[in-house]
Design a protein around this motif. Structure first.
Motif, PDB file in Angstrom:
ATOM      1  N   LEU A  69      61.175  28.073  12.900  1.00 37.22           N
ATOM      2  CA  LEU A  69      61.162  28.087  11.616  1.00 37.22           C
ATOM      3  C   LEU A  69      62.177  28.383  11.059  1.00 37.22           C
ATOM      4  N   ILE A  70      62.941  27.700  10.305  1.00 36.14           N
ATOM      5  CA  ILE A  70      64.020  28.278   9.578  1.00 36.14           C
ATOM      6  C   ILE A  70      63.788  28.047   8.191  1.00 36.14           C
ATOM      7  N   GLU A  71      64.246  29.497   7.421  1.00 36.63           N
ATOM      8  CA  GLU A  71      64.045  29.440   5.912  1.00 36.63           C
ATOM      9  C   GLU A  71      62.849  28.831   5.377  1.00 36.63           C
ATOM     10  N   GLY A  72      61.900  28.639   5.873  1.00 34.46           N
ATOM     11  CA  GLY A  72      60.650  28.399   5.281  1.00 34.46           C
ATOM     12  C   GLY A  72      60.524  26.548   5.690  1.00 34.46           C
ATOM     13  N   PRO A  73      59.353  26.181   5.678  1.00 36.54           N
ATOM     14  CA  PRO A  73      59.177  24.898   6.056  1.00 36.54           C
ATOM     15  C   PRO A  73      60.017  23.698   5.169  1.00 36.54           C
ATOM     16  N   ALA A  74      60.156  22.607   5.811  1.00 44.14           N
ATOM     17  CA  ALA A  74      60.619  21.492   5.058  1.00 44.14           C
ATOM     18  C   ALA A  74      59.984  20.268   5.658  1.00 44.14           C
ATOM     19  N   LEU A  75      59.270  19.700   4.580  1.00 44.89           N
ATOM     20  CA  LEU A  75      58.627  18.394   4.951  1.00 44.89           C
ATOM     21  C   LEU A  75      58.931  17.123   4.212  1.00 44.89           C
TER      22      LEU A  75
END
Lengths: 338, 322
Positions: A95-101
């Motif tokens: 999990l890098i620098e917050g999720p991206a969806l």
């Protein structure tokens, strides 16, 4: 050629992450990470601390093969990165620098998308693994909702779920409790502990010091691109020993007696006195600690105060928190590094 | 049973088996050992391509693009039908100086010409613009949304991801062309006569053969778009802004089209990826003239090779900071 490889195989079971002189200088000349020698033991829950802009995320990105190191190298799960990315990364959840969806996909379809990107993921077990991951982060009920309708906390959970799609040997979690409510934070911490009990190494970056203190067995502190210290949390806290605190209506007399017993850095604030206990390391190392010249016994010190006519209201040491350690190490508060 | 036991025994006398023995029992004893490789099928790698297609075609933007592309042939068909309803001919009052293979005048003779007219109208700008949007957004859009880093740590593999992206863009080229052709064919069949077809060289062929030629033309049009798809993919690897990449790709397309119309720049014309696009009209001659078609395909292959390699070189070395 044979010798280094033999050494490597010997070192690999112990360290989940090992970097040597890892350095990143961005094109603008800014030094983001400077000769980092980090060692994350297998099976540890490793807290990675540092103010914003101290190079934590750059380090994580180098470990994951997203950005190339300017010099130095890193081994993840015993294999060189980014060269062995194809074999290493399926065993790593991140999990890098917050999720991206993908906002236009449901939570479940987002997970299917990331799972499909992993060439070692079996499509036949995909649905089952996705359900298990959703269940693990408590998102089953919202799995069919479009991700753009998710709250930050739900997105964070979905990001965690995508890190848990496969059994992992190493989890890299960058600020995993960001955006979660206190209840969610507790759930995530419990989850991290459970995963660690299963033998997964967890590398946790956080700016929440008490979070690190609660969850982690080991920690490292970064500031301005440099590694300041690393070790077990217990060692780190022990290294910055607690201060003595005495409350008394007779401060002047108390200060005199405390000084006689070698307490330094005395600060008097009305009726409250704090001071640095004489350090253990100051004495000759071969001397046994229980010797007469050894570390000051707090009971003796208290008796001396009372014996000297000082009325003591309270007496004790304040345990150092990781925050104290952090501030004493970086010499700054938890602010953005300029 | 006894054979298996003998083989598993550590003192097995068989020579060739011996070498593998130390590894075998260890792996069997600790099936969940972290170093034990999971059995992986090479076919699983195709999941990414399927996922890429799903991502492309489930997006509203893609559906809208295809909808607009399908609408244009309908508009052309209806416009021609209205203009010629009273027995007039297309562009009767315009002096009749036809530029290029527009096919408009033949539409009233046979509806199938609406396919060619639509493709000829849409190939210069509309179709490549749609490709530019899809290809330009392919990598940059993922970088913009942050999903690129999660795909790469999955690990998708940079080369594999790029190939999947390009393959999906190529599928979109084909789908877009087919959508235009099918819409035009349907509208043409509804509004205009269909029967034997007079080719532009004057020969009459059956409707069936004309359909075959239409399919070949649709294929050629789709292949004509492979060059700009590669170009868009390359531009997409340069930036982390999907909008910027789309705009740059479409802008470049328009620039190239303008340069292609300036006679003073005729020296560069044969190298512009749009230059031989309308060569597909030669398929409607009898015999078919393959000259321009071959030149077009060669040029597209060149663009795919050059910009595909450039995209690969850029994407595999780039720092992903988004």
């Amino acid at each position: 050629m044979d010798q280094p490889s033999a050494q490597d195989t010997a070192a690999s079971p112990a360290a989940a992450i090992e970097t040597r002189g890892l350095t990143k200088r961005y094109r603008g000349g800014q030094l983001a990470v400077s000769s980092l020698d980090l060692r994350v033991p297998r099976g540890s829950v490793f807290g990675f601390l540092g103010p914003n802009g101290s190079g934590k995320t750059t380090t994580i990105r180098m470990l994951m093969g997203l950005i190339e190191a300017s010099s130095g190298g890193a081994r993840v799960l015993g294999e060189p990165m980014p060269r062995a990315a194809r074999t290493v990364l399926p065993k790593v959840g991140a999990l890098i620098e917050g999720p991206a969806l993908y906002g236009f996909l449901s939570g479940r379809d987002n997970l299917a998308r990331f799972d499909a990107a992993d060439p070692t993921a079996d499509p036949r077990s995909r649905a089952r693994r996705i359900d298990a991951a959703l269940d693990r982060v408590g998102l089953t009920a919202a799995a069919g909702k479009k991700a753009r309708a998710y709250s930050l906390g739900m997105k964070q959970r979905l990001g965690l779920a995508s890190a848990l799609l496969q059994p992992r040997e190493l989890l890299i979690l960058d600020e995993p409790t960001n955006g979660l409510d206190p209840q969610g934070m507790r759930e995530i911490r419990t989850l991290v502990r459970e995963l660690a009990e299963d033998g997964t190494t967890v590398f946790l970056s956080s700016h929440l010091l008490d979070e690190i203190e609660q969850v982690c067995t080991h920690a490292a502190v970064m500031a301005q691109g440099r590694l300041i210290t690393q070790g077990t949390v217990a060692e780190l806290v022990a290294a910055s020993r607690g201060r003595l605190a005495v409350t008394t209506p007779d401060p002047a007399e108390a200060v005199r007696i405390l000084k006689e017993h070698g307490v330094t850095d005395l600060v008097v604030q009305d009726e409250r006195i704090t001071g640095e206990l004489p350090s253990v390391e100051a004495g000759p190392p071969e001397e046994p600690p229980q010797g007469a010249e050894g570390p000051l016994d707090l009971a003796e010190l208290n008796a001396a105060l009372v014996h000297g006519g000082v009325r003591v209201r309270s007496f004790g040491t304040e345990r150092a928190s990781l925050e104290d350690v952090f501030v004493s190490l970086t010499g700054e508060g938890f602010d953005v590094a300029g | 049973m006894s054979q298996a036991e003998t083989a598993a025994a550590p003192t097995a006398p068989a020579g060739p088996v011996k070498a593998t023995e130390p590894a075998e029992p260890t792996r069997a004893a600790v099936p969940t050992a972290p170093d034990a490789p999971r059995p992986v099928s090479p076919l699983w790698t195709l999941s990414l391509f399927r996922s890429e297609l799903a991502i492309t075609f489930r997006r509203w933007r893609t559906i809208a693009l295809l909808g607009v592309l399908a609408l244009v042939p309908v508009l052309i068909g209806v416009a021609v039908w209205i203009e010629t309803r009273d027995g007039g001919s297309v562009g009767a009052g315009r002096g009749g100086d036809e530029v290029g293979p527009a096919f408009f005048s033949q539409v009233t003779n046979n509806g199938i010409f609406l396919v060619f007219a639509s493709l000829a109208t849409m190939l210069p700008i509309f179709l490549p613009m749609a490709i530019g949007v899809i290809a330009g957004d392919s990598v940059a859009g993922e970088a913009n949304g942050g999903t690129l880093r999660y795909l790469l740590v999955a690990p998708a593999g940079r080369t594999r991801l790029l190939l999947a992206k390009y393959a999906a863009a190529l599928v979109f080229c084909l789908v877009a062309t087919v959508v235009v052709a099918v819409a035009a064919l349907t509208v043409g069949a509804m509004l205009f006569p269909h029967g034997d077809v007079t080719l532009i060289s004057g020969t009459r062929v059956s409707y069936g053969e004309a359909l075959g030629r239409a399919a070949v033309i649709a294929g050629l049009v789709a292949l004509s778009l492979t060059g700009i798809a590669a170009l868009g993919l390359f531009i997409s690897t340069l930036t982390s802004s999907g909008i910027a990449a789309m705009a740059a790709t479409v802008g470049l397309l328009i620039t190239v089209q303008i340069v292609n119309t300036i006679p003073q720049l005729h020296i560069v014309h044969p190298y512009l990826f749009t230059h031989y696009w309308l060569s597909f009209a030669d398929v409607l001659r009898d015999p078919i003239l393959w000259d321009g078609v071959v030149k077009n395909l060669g040029l597209q292959a060149l663009y795919v090779a050059v910009f595909g390699s450039a995209a690969w070189a850029r994407f595999t070395t780039r720092d992903i900071t988004a």
